[in-house]
Design a protein around this motif. Sequence first.
Motif, PDB file in Angstrom:
ATOM      1  N   ALA A  19      45.026  22.516  44.364  1.00 55.10           N
ATOM      2  CA  ALA A  19      44.695  23.109  45.659  1.00 55.10           C
ATOM      3  C   ALA A  19      43.365  23.855  45.581  1.00 55.10           C
ATOM      4  CB  ALA A  19      45.804  24.045  46.118  1.00 55.10           C
ATOM      5  N   VAL A  20      43.137  24.551  44.465  1.00 57.08           N
ATOM      6  CA  VAL A  20      41.865  25.263  44.295  1.00 57.08           C
ATOM      7  C   VAL A  20      40.704  24.279  44.344  1.00 57.08           C
ATOM      8  CG1 VAL A  20      40.451  26.595  42.675  1.00 57.08           C
ATOM      9  CG2 VAL A  20      42.855  27.205  43.045  1.00 57.08           C
ATOM     10  N   GLU A  21      40.844  23.143  43.675  1.00 55.04           N
ATOM     11  CA  GLU A  21      39.777  22.134  43.700  1.00 55.04           C
ATOM     12  C   GLU A  21      39.612  21.540  45.103  1.00 55.04           C
ATOM     13  OE1 GLU A  21      37.586  21.648  41.310  1.00 55.04           O
ATOM     14  OE2 GLU A  21      38.697  23.310  40.395  1.00 55.04           O
ATOM     15  N   ASP A  38      32.419  32.486  41.783  1.00 55.15           N
ATOM     16  CA  ASP A  38      33.071  31.396  42.490  1.00 55.15           C
ATOM     17  C   ASP A  38      34.551  31.731  42.641  1.00 55.15           C
ATOM     18  OD1 ASP A  38      33.349  28.981  43.761  1.00 55.15           O
ATOM     19  OD2 ASP A  38      32.758  27.752  42.054  1.00 55.15           O
ATOM     20  N   ILE A  39      35.273  30.907  43.394  1.00 56.46           N
ATOM     21  CA  ILE A  39      36.701  31.132  43.546  1.00 56.46           C
ATOM     22  C   ILE A  39      37.433  30.779  42.250  1.00 56.46           C
ATOM     23  CG2 ILE A  39      36.631  30.713  46.017  1.00 56.46           C
ATOM     24  CD1 ILE A  39      37.978  27.987  45.454  1.00 56.46           C
ATOM     25  N   GLY A  43      39.310  38.332  40.894  1.00 52.12           N
ATOM     26  CA  GLY A  43      38.832  39.147  42.008  1.00 52.12           C
ATOM     27  C   GLY A  43      37.562  38.553  42.588  1.00 52.12           C
ATOM     28  N   GLY A  44      37.339  38.788  43.877  1.00 48.60           N
ATOM     29  CA  GLY A  44      36.124  38.324  44.519  1.00 48.60           C
ATOM     30  C   GLY A  44      35.028  39.368  44.389  1.00 48.60           C
ATOM     31  N   LEU A  45      33.828  38.930  44.051  1.00 47.53           N
ATOM     32  CA  LEU A  45      32.700  39.839  43.827  1.00 47.53           C
ATOM     33  C   LEU A  45      31.697  39.718  44.973  1.00 47.53           C
ATOM     34  CD1 LEU A  45      32.102  39.167  40.019  1.00 47.53           C
ATOM     35  CD2 LEU A  45      33.592  40.862  41.080  1.00 47.53           C
ATOM     36  N   PHE A  46      31.239  40.874  45.461  1.00 49.09           N
ATOM     37  CA  PHE A  46      30.297  40.898  46.579  1.00 49.09           C
ATOM     38  C   PHE A  46      29.314  42.027  46.334  1.00 49.09           C
ATOM     39  CE2 PHE A  46      28.773  41.710  50.863  1.00 49.09           C
ATOM     40  CZ  PHE A  46      28.752  40.457  51.452  1.00 49.09           C
ATOM     41  N   GLY A 138      37.883  35.018  48.295  1.00 51.99           N
ATOM     42  CA  GLY A 138      39.085  34.936  47.472  1.00 51.99           C
ATOM     43  C   GLY A 138      40.333  34.812  48.304  1.00 51.99           C
ATOM     44  N   GLY A 139      41.444  34.691  47.631  1.00 56.83           N
ATOM     45  CA  GLY A 139      42.717  34.566  48.328  1.00 56.83           C
ATOM     46  C   GLY A 139      43.834  34.270  47.354  1.00 56.83           C
ATOM     47  N   GLU A 140      44.988  34.016  47.908  1.00 60.94           N
ATOM     48  CA  GLU A 140      46.185  33.722  47.099  1.00 60.94           C
ATOM     49  C   GLU A 140      47.041  32.731  47.861  1.00 60.94           C
ATOM     50  OE1 GLU A 140      49.365  34.116  44.194  1.00 60.94           O
ATOM     51  OE2 GLU A 140      47.182  34.300  44.186  1.00 60.94           O
ATOM     52  N   THR A 141      47.525  31.727  47.156  1.00 61.85           N
ATOM     53  CA  THR A 141      48.501  30.799  47.715  1.00 61.85           C
ATOM     54  C   THR A 141      49.762  30.894  46.866  1.00 61.85           C
ATOM     55  OG1 THR A 141      46.772  29.293  48.476  1.00 61.85           O
ATOM     56  CG2 THR A 141      48.997  28.410  48.318  1.00 61.85           C
ATOM     57  N   ALA A 142      50.884  31.266  47.493  1.00 62.89           N
ATOM     58  CA  ALA A 142      52.116  31.521  46.757  1.00 62.89           C
ATOM     59  C   ALA A 142      53.227  30.611  47.248  1.00 62.89           C
ATOM     60  CB  ALA A 142      52.526  32.985  46.922  1.00 62.89           C
TER      61      ALA A 142
END
Length: 339
Positions: A19-21, A38-39, A43-46, A138-142
């Motif tokens: 799913a990430v790909e 990148d994802i 953690g997401g960096l900004f 970023g995000g999360e799929t559970a």
Amino acid sequence: MEELTYKDAGVDTAAGARAVEEIRAVVRSTYRPEVIGDIGGFGGLFSAAAFKDMDDPVLVSGTDGVGTKLALAQRLNIHDTVGIDLVAMCANDILVTGAEPLFFLDYIAIGKLDEKMVGRLVGGIAEGCRQAGCALIGGETAEHPGTMAPDDYDLSGFCVGVVERTKIIDGTQVAEGDVVLGLASSGLHSNGYSLVRAALARQNVAIEGAFGEALLEPTRIYVPQVRALFDATTKVPLKAMAHITGGGITENLDRVLPVTLDARITRGAWPVPDVIEQIASYANLSEDEAYKTFNMGIGFALIVAPETVDTVRATLAPLGEEVYEMGRIVEGTGAVVYA
């Protein structure tokens, strides 16, 4: 005893990796120059370089979901627009303060992970981020086997923006005689769907075809319009803004009013979308109840001084935006009243 693996229990980590790909390219399409990496990380960096020209930057955050509109999306097997709703609900909320949306994170809970399904959902979220000008970092799929049906899912999101402290819009400058302007909604947006579903079930209404598409029309994102007003050479002084969500005009516009003033709104000063009128009819709603449930055709409201109304219209016309004069600010008790 035979080995019981995580996959046997219903969670497929390999599908998560696929799913990430599946979503990598569409996520990258939302990136701003401040995004680092990148994802797929923890953690997401900004970069805070977005704040470098500000004297006193204030971070503004908002979180929300799509609600039971998702049940209709699942019923109609249309999954590529609800992500736009998710971003809109968060980005429009922080926009009210004058903040520029910077980045977004999503959370997807799903019964059984299907990378193609997740790709459609995240594709919609990415489209919403592009419209709002923020990066999906970023995000999360559970997977939730045993607690959700395989095809069931829920969405939530989190948006962060920034505004100069001296430019925060909080309604304190609203004065008697100011004008309330409205920007059109695209339909029901993402509010009132528990009532929508109950009314449709009671009347046994079919939702396929054009009507179903109207029910799933995504929430408008108003960032480009408001940013245009901020960037106008005349610097339109917006005194207050309201995102018209659950509670309708009645219970959202009052949130930005001083306690000594009312917003007197003229019903009929703008068109109400057919889909809203249909649902109100199916539910046999009174006019007062409809106006405190649905947006009634106005998704975002602005309060400005009378002398700036023409400038607002002229600034937004090139964007194809029609501006409706909804009413006036009058002496009162901090409520929305109707003429």
